[in-house]
Design a protein around this motif. Structure first.
Motif, short mmCIF file in Angstrom:
data_model
loop_
_atom_site.label_atom_id
_atom_site.label_comp_id
_atom_site.label_asym_id
_atom_site.label_seq_id
_atom_site.Cartn_x
_atom_site.Cartn_y
_atom_site.Cartn_z
N ILE A 191 -41.97 12.28 -27.57
CA ILE A 191 -42.00 12.82 -26.20
C ILE A 191 -42.19 11.70 -25.18
O ILE A 191 -41.39 11.55 -24.26
CB ILE A 191 -43.09 13.89 -26.05
CG1 ILE A 191 -42.89 15.02 -27.08
CG2 ILE A 191 -43.10 14.44 -24.62
CD1 ILE A 191 -41.57 15.73 -26.97
N LEU A 192 -43.26 10.91 -25.31
CA LEU A 192 -43.54 9.89 -24.30
C LEU A 192 -42.44 8.83 -24.26
O LEU A 192 -42.02 8.40 -23.18
CB LEU A 192 -44.90 9.23 -24.58
CG LEU A 192 -46.11 10.17 -24.58
CD1 LEU A 192 -47.40 9.35 -24.70
CD2 LEU A 192 -46.15 11.03 -23.33
N THR A 193 -41.97 8.39 -25.43
CA THR A 193 -40.90 7.39 -25.45
C THR A 193 -39.63 7.93 -24.80
O THR A 193 -38.94 7.20 -24.07
CB THR A 193 -40.61 6.97 -26.91
OG1 THR A 193 -41.82 6.48 -27.51
CG2 THR A 193 -39.56 5.89 -26.97
N ARG A 194 -39.35 9.19 -25.02
CA ARG A 194 -38.14 9.81 -24.43
C ARG A 194 -38.25 9.92 -22.91
O ARG A 194 -37.26 9.72 -22.18
CB ARG A 194 -37.94 11.20 -25.05
CG ARG A 194 -36.77 11.99 -24.48
CD ARG A 194 -36.71 13.36 -25.14
NE ARG A 194 -36.19 13.27 -26.49
CZ ARG A 194 -35.03 13.77 -26.89
NH1 ARG A 194 -34.24 14.38 -26.02
NH2 ARG A 194 -34.64 13.66 -28.13
N LEU A 195 -39.47 10.22 -22.41
CA LEU A 195 -39.65 10.43 -20.98
C LEU A 195 -39.81 9.14 -20.18
O LEU A 195 -39.64 9.12 -18.96
CB LEU A 195 -40.88 11.31 -20.73
CG LEU A 195 -40.77 12.78 -21.13
CD1 LEU A 195 -42.11 13.49 -20.92
CD2 LEU A 195 -39.67 13.47 -20.30
N ALA A 196 -40.18 8.04 -20.87
CA ALA A 196 -40.37 6.76 -20.17
C ALA A 196 -39.09 6.35 -19.45
O ALA A 196 -37.99 6.44 -20.00
CB ALA A 196 -40.79 5.67 -21.16
N GLY A 197 -39.23 5.95 -18.20
CA GLY A 197 -38.08 5.55 -17.40
C GLY A 197 -37.37 6.69 -16.71
O GLY A 197 -36.37 6.47 -16.01
N SER A 198 -37.88 7.93 -16.86
CA SER A 198 -37.22 9.10 -16.26
C SER A 198 -37.77 9.45 -14.88
O SER A 198 -37.27 10.38 -14.24
CB SER A 198 -37.40 10.31 -17.18
OG SER A 198 -38.76 10.71 -17.22
N ASP A 199 -38.81 8.77 -14.42
CA ASP A 199 -39.50 9.06 -13.17
C ASP A 199 -40.19 10.42 -13.18
O ASP A 199 -40.54 10.95 -12.13
CB ASP A 199 -38.53 8.99 -11.97
CG ASP A 199 -38.05 7.57 -11.70
OD1 ASP A 199 -38.82 6.63 -11.98
OD2 ASP A 199 -36.91 7.42 -11.22
N ARG A 200 -40.42 10.96 -14.38
CA ARG A 200 -41.19 12.22 -14.50
C ARG A 200 -42.48 12.00 -15.28
O ARG A 200 -43.33 12.87 -15.33
CB ARG A 200 -40.35 13.31 -15.23
CG ARG A 200 -39.06 13.70 -14.56
CD ARG A 200 -39.27 14.30 -13.17
NE ARG A 200 -40.29 15.34 -13.11
CZ ARG A 200 -40.09 16.62 -13.46
NH1 ARG A 200 -38.91 17.00 -13.95
NH2 ARG A 200 -41.06 17.50 -13.33
N LEU A 201 -42.60 10.84 -15.89
CA LEU A 201 -43.80 10.49 -16.65
C LEU A 201 -44.60 9.47 -15.86
O LEU A 201 -44.09 8.41 -15.50
CB LEU A 201 -43.41 9.91 -18.02
CG LEU A 201 -44.55 9.42 -18.91
CD1 LEU A 201 -45.44 10.59 -19.33
CD2 LEU A 201 -44.00 8.70 -20.14
N PHE A 202 -45.88 9.81 -15.59
CA PHE A 202 -46.75 8.94 -14.81
C PHE A 202 -48.02 8.64 -15.58
O PHE A 202 -48.37 9.34 -16.54
CB PHE A 202 -47.10 9.60 -13.46
CG PHE A 202 -45.96 9.64 -12.48
CD1 PHE A 202 -45.87 8.71 -11.46
CD2 PHE A 202 -44.96 10.61 -12.59
CE1 PHE A 202 -44.82 8.75 -10.56
CE2 PHE A 202 -43.91 10.65 -11.70
CZ PHE A 202 -43.83 9.70 -10.67
N ALA A 203 -48.70 7.57 -15.18
CA ALA A 203 -49.99 7.22 -15.80
C ALA A 203 -50.99 6.92 -14.70
O ALA A 203 -50.67 6.28 -13.69
CB ALA A 203 -49.84 6.02 -16.73
#
Length: 427
Positions: free
Chosen positions: A232-244
């Motif tokens: 999940i996290l690897t797939r979402l990275a770079g999508s501008d929908r995953l934040f930290a």
């Protein structure tokens, strides 16, 4: 901050005692599920639940894990009564991974149309910044927000590492990289919007399209297994929908018994800041208290004993005259006899320590000279086959004879010790 819809929390529990690789918390996990092990007087995941009840609008808790329902039934009932919220336990009957378990129970999670829900690994302890995460998540209109913290360059290789963009978006994510990526690591605490289930569905259907037999032969896992970090996290990275959200409050994993002592110290310190009435004092408990100490109301502590700093005493435990305890957890119904000494150790339920005995371990705290250093979860044995220095652990209903010394040792339950031991595992 108020929300139109109610919000939920999901606690993902470690599957200790169910699968062969999950043995690092033994012998403490032989008699009690690891998430229920008392740290600073409360079961480990009660600290999660308590933090969540302070978030406005949160009124339901779902716990997902592989333990038998009977193992958690009493705990769930007590927590519901204590905090006045609905708590349910959802049992996995096959290991599905954190995201796989969430996807399997997606209808229960989405019931009631929550605006957001927390996802929390059961083996982390922290000063949880949950309200800050809600505000950050809302301001970014994120699909998923990760609680992040700093680690040393070398220790970062043991965690999920991420690289952030200018607005806090996760541009790159790697779980336990083989080479250095970043010192910013994943804390295992998330805030998700329900739309995350569409991402999980995409992974699930991609798995289903593969030949099931070939998949089982290659990696031995169920096609419904979805790893939250890798899938999940690897797939979402770079999508501008995953934040930290990087935070600098205390945080630690509890993988080994030694890390429980470390977590105990920090939760006691949090009590001092936020709930000082939970801590013992010389005036209130009539014994000599040094630093932060928790004593269960049903415990009996002699006035001449000296406790602290960083000590937790469990229910119905008896502490006799002249006892000295420091940096230790003493579980319920233990009997610490006169003039004994306990340092850097965990004393199991119903265990008896004879008078004038010494029980001592080696502290395994993070290196204070390295900024952002975390607990080192060392293996039980070093490369030379010798026991790594660690805290001393006495399992359930162990009996240590009078005037004996026990140093840097691990004792399994129901043992009678009549001589001195050093750097040994007593089976």
């Amino acid at each position: 901050m108020a929300f139109k819809h109610r919000r939920w929390i999901v606690l993902g529990l470690e599957y200790l005692g169910k699968f062969p690789s999950r043995t690092r918390f033994r012998p403490l996990s032989l008699d009690i599920p690891k998430p229920l092990f008392p740290v600073a007087g409360l079961p480990m995941i009660q600290h999660h639940i308590e933090a969540c009840t302070k978030v406005p609008g949160l009124n339901e808790v779902l716990i997902i894990g592989a333990y038998s329902k009977n193992d958690l039934a009493q705990f769930v009932q007590e927590m519901s009564s204590t905090y006045g919220i609905v708590i349910r336990y959802l049992q996995e009957f096959t290991p599905l991974g954190t995201a796989g378990g969430m996807y399997h129970f997606r209808d229960q999670i989405r019931s009631g149309s929550p605006t957001y829900f927390f996802v929390m690994n059961g083996d982390v302890c922290a000063d949880f910044p949950l309200q800050e995460m809600v505000e950050f998540h809302n301001s970014k209109q994120a699909l998923l927000t990760i609680m992040a913290t700093e680690a040393t360059r070398q220790q970062s290789l043991n965690y999920g590492c991420m690289v952030l963009g200018k607005e806090g978006e996760v541009a790159h994510y790697v779980e336990k990289p083989s080479t250095f990526v970043s010192t910013l690591i994943n804390c295992g605490i998330y805030l998700a919007s329900p739309e995350i289930f569409q991402t999980m569905a995409d992974v699930f259907h991609a798995n289903q399209q593969q030949d099931h037999l070939m998949q089982l032969c290659c990696n031995g896992r169920d096609p419904a297994h979805i790893a939250f970090e890798q899938d999940i996290l690897t797939r979402l990275a770079g999508s501008d929908r995953l934040f930290a959200l990087p935070v600098f409050r205390w945080w630690s994993q509890v993988k080994t018994a030694g890390s429980a002592i470390y977590a105990n110290r920090h939760y006691l310190a949090l009590y001092k800041q936020k709930q000082s009435d939970r801590l013992a004092s010389t005036n209130k408990n009539y014994c000599h208290i040094i630093g932060d100490v928790y004593i269960h109301p049903s415990a009996s502590v002699h006035p001449t004993s000296v406790l602290g700093p960083n000590v937790s005493i469990g229910p119905s435990t008896m502490i006799e005259p002249g006892v000295r305890i420091r940096e230790a957890i003493v579980l319920g119904k233990a009997h610490i006899q006169a003039h004994s000494l306990i340092l850097h150790s965990i004393i199991g339920t119903g265990t008896s320590v004879g008078e004038w005995s010494r029980v001592e371990g080696t502290p395994c705290d993070p290196n204070p000279n390295k900024p952002f250093a975390k607990m080192e979860n060392l293996p039980l044995f070093n490369i030379n086959g010798k026991l790594n220095p660690s805290i001393t652990i006495l399992g359930t209903r162990v009996s240590l004879a009078a005037e004996k010394i026990l140093l840097n040792s691990i004792v399994l339950p129901h043992k009678e010790l009549t001589r001195n031991y050093k750097n040994e595992i007593i089976l």
